[in-house]
Scaffold this motif. Structure first.
Motif, PDB file in Angstrom:
ATOM      1  N   ASN A 114       0.856  -1.189   0.000  1.00  0.00           N
ATOM      2  CA  ASN A 114       0.000   0.000   0.000  1.00  0.00           C
ATOM      3  C   ASN A 114       0.891   1.237   0.000  1.00  0.00           C
ATOM      4  OD1 ASN A 114      -1.857  -2.002   0.453  1.00  0.00           O
ATOM      5  ND2 ASN A 114      -2.484  -1.281   2.478  1.00  0.00           N
ATOM      6  N   GLY A 115       0.505   2.242  -0.747  1.00  0.00           N
ATOM      7  CA  GLY A 115       1.292   3.472  -0.744  1.00  0.00           C
ATOM      8  C   GLY A 115       1.378   4.101  -2.114  1.00  0.00           C
ATOM      9  N   VAL A 168     -11.007  -4.065 -11.468  1.00  0.00           N
ATOM     10  CA  VAL A 168     -12.249  -4.371 -10.773  1.00  0.00           C
ATOM     11  C   VAL A 168     -12.225  -3.734  -9.385  1.00  0.00           C
ATOM     12  CG1 VAL A 168     -13.612  -6.237  -9.728  1.00  0.00           C
ATOM     13  CG2 VAL A 168     -12.690  -6.512 -12.040  1.00  0.00           C
ATOM     14  N   ASN A 169     -13.357  -3.195  -8.968  1.00  0.00           N
ATOM     15  CA  ASN A 169     -13.456  -2.605  -7.636  1.00  0.00           C
ATOM     16  C   ASN A 169     -13.046  -3.611  -6.574  1.00  0.00           C
ATOM     17  OD1 ASN A 169     -14.515  -0.330  -8.850  1.00  0.00           O
ATOM     18  ND2 ASN A 169     -16.630  -0.922  -8.460  1.00  0.00           N
ATOM     19  N   GLY A 170     -12.359  -3.130  -5.542  1.00  0.00           N
ATOM     20  CA  GLY A 170     -11.956  -3.980  -4.440  1.00  0.00           C
ATOM     21  C   GLY A 170     -10.624  -4.654  -4.645  1.00  0.00           C
ATOM     22  N   ALA A 171      -9.994  -4.393  -5.778  1.00  0.00           N
ATOM     23  CA  ALA A 171      -8.668  -4.934  -6.039  1.00  0.00           C
ATOM     24  C   ALA A 171      -7.622  -3.941  -5.538  1.00  0.00           C
ATOM     25  CB  ALA A 171      -8.483  -5.201  -7.531  1.00  0.00           C
ATOM     26  N   VAL A 192      -4.634  -0.400 -11.574  1.00  0.00           N
ATOM     27  CA  VAL A 192      -4.784  -0.050 -10.163  1.00  0.00           C
ATOM     28  C   VAL A 192      -6.272   0.113  -9.929  1.00  0.00           C
ATOM     29  CG1 VAL A 192      -4.309   1.699  -8.400  1.00  0.00           C
ATOM     30  CG2 VAL A 192      -2.524   1.039 -10.015  1.00  0.00           C
ATOM     31  N   GLU A 193      -6.744  -0.245  -8.751  1.00  0.00           N
ATOM     32  CA  GLU A 193      -8.167  -0.309  -8.451  1.00  0.00           C
ATOM     33  C   GLU A 193      -8.934   0.933  -8.876  1.00  0.00           C
ATOM     34  OE1 GLU A 193     -11.027  -0.484  -4.472  1.00  0.00           O
ATOM     35  OE2 GLU A 193      -8.932   0.060  -4.337  1.00  0.00           O
ATOM     36  N   ILE A 253      -3.713   7.357  -7.965  1.00  0.00           N
ATOM     37  CA  ILE A 253      -4.021   7.216  -6.545  1.00  0.00           C
ATOM     38  C   ILE A 253      -2.939   6.358  -5.907  1.00  0.00           C
ATOM     39  CG2 ILE A 253      -6.521   7.440  -6.833  1.00  0.00           C
ATOM     40  CD1 ILE A 253      -6.687   4.361  -6.645  1.00  0.00           C
ATOM     41  N   ASP A 254      -2.866   6.373  -4.582  1.00  0.00           N
ATOM     42  CA  ASP A 254      -1.990   5.430  -3.892  1.00  0.00           C
ATOM     43  C   ASP A 254      -2.481   4.007  -4.137  1.00  0.00           C
ATOM     44  OD1 ASP A 254      -0.601   7.579  -2.910  1.00  0.00           O
ATOM     45  OD2 ASP A 254      -1.002   7.162  -0.792  1.00  0.00           O
ATOM     46  N   ILE A 255      -1.562   3.044  -4.128  1.00  0.00           N
ATOM     47  CA  ILE A 255      -1.973   1.647  -4.176  1.00  0.00           C
ATOM     48  C   ILE A 255      -2.852   1.397  -2.957  1.00  0.00           C
ATOM     49  CG2 ILE A 255      -1.224  -0.749  -4.145  1.00  0.00           C
ATOM     50  CD1 ILE A 255      -0.399   0.690  -6.692  1.00  0.00           C
ATOM     51  N   PRO A 256      -4.111   1.025  -3.162  1.00  0.00           N
ATOM     52  CA  PRO A 256      -5.037   0.964  -2.025  1.00  0.00           C
ATOM     53  C   PRO A 256      -4.892  -0.308  -1.210  1.00  0.00           C
ATOM     54  CG  PRO A 256      -6.158   0.344  -4.035  1.00  0.00           C
ATOM     55  CD  PRO A 256      -4.766   0.745  -4.441  1.00  0.00           C
TER      56      PRO A 256
END
Length: 259
Positions: A61-62, A91-94, A114-115, A178-181
């Motif tokens: 994450n980051g 896909v959402n939630g990835a 990225v998500e 965005i940041d890697i979620p």
């Protein structure tokens, strides 16, 4: 069939890349042989049910992420082949997903996503792909790398150390960086959250960093095993999976399970 390490290529039987030295620079002598990884073996994925399960982790994450790996996609492969993924492509939630399309309308496409979050109206998240010649990847060893930075609004995809132009128009990078979620999805090599899709071929020397590698680093790292990396190349290196004898993390603590 269980994932076999060293199968087909033969552990210890990978061809030796031709290397010459010039003014302390390591150069590949392409005419002496094919481009191949510096490795004692590789993990073979049969395209059906083989993958490496690493599990859910927040280690990546980051704002920045770099992934480096050697792959050999088997001739005759079809569909979309997950390489390294935490979740499902776009896909959402990835969290992120690196995959390759060997044939069809997406012929020769190396893709990274990225998500997209659940509120797509805010433009966060997105995906990118690059069209690469099939001859660069299909049926032969190729080094692939993706570099992603929310800090610098940067995404780069490299094949054999060469930066590829991201495709324009429909399907190119969309949304905002965005940041890697964070994601509950498992980190996997050779499969994403879509259990019906699996890698068909070989993977070895998978490295992951929480920073953006530059091109000279990508070109240097591709010719090295973990032991060959200099200290600067290990900066913010989180994990390295040789995949030559087992699925253990040779640098960090994210050991995988052969499935």
């Amino acid at each position: 069939m269980k994932l076999g390490l060293g199968n087909s290529t033969g552990k210890g039987n990978l061809p030796v890349a031709g290397i010459v030295t010039s003014n302390l620079k390591m150069l590949h002598k392409y005419e002496t042989g094919p481009v191949v990884p510096v490795s004692d073996g590789a993990a073979f994925f049969d395209g059906s049910d083989d993958y490496v399960e690493i599990g859910s982790t927040t280690a990546f994450n980051g704002p920045e992420l770099s992934i480096s790996a050697w792959i050999k996609v088997r001739n005759g492969s079809s569909g979309s082949l997950p390489l390294i993924a935490k979740g499902q492509y776009n896909v959402n939630g990835a969290a992120f997903n690196l995959k390759y399309y060997p044939e069809g309308a997406s012929n020769g496409r190396l893709s990274f996503s990225v998500e997209r979050d659940s509120d797509e109206s805010d433009g966060e998240g997105g995906f990118a792909y690059v069209n690469a010649l099939d001859t660069e990847v299909l049926g032969k060893w190729a080094h692939v790398a993706v570099v992603y930075s929310n800090t610098s609004d940067l995404i780069k995809i490299y094949i054999n150390g060469v930066s590829k132009t991201l495709s324009s128009g429909s399907g190119a990078w969309s949304g905002s960086f965005i940041d890697i979620p964070s994601s509950l999805s498992s980190l996997r090599i050779g499969r994403d959250d879509n259990a019906a899709i699996n890698m068909d071929g070989h993977i070895c020397n998978v490295g992951m960093w929480t920073r953006a590698l530059d091109q000279p680093e990508v070109k240097s790292i591709m010719w090295k095993s973990l032991d060959g990396l200099v200290d600067s190349e290990k900066r913010l290196l989180v994990s390295w999976w040789n995949l030559s004898a087992d699925a253990n993390d040779s640098y960090g603590s994210l050991n995988g399970t052969l499935t």
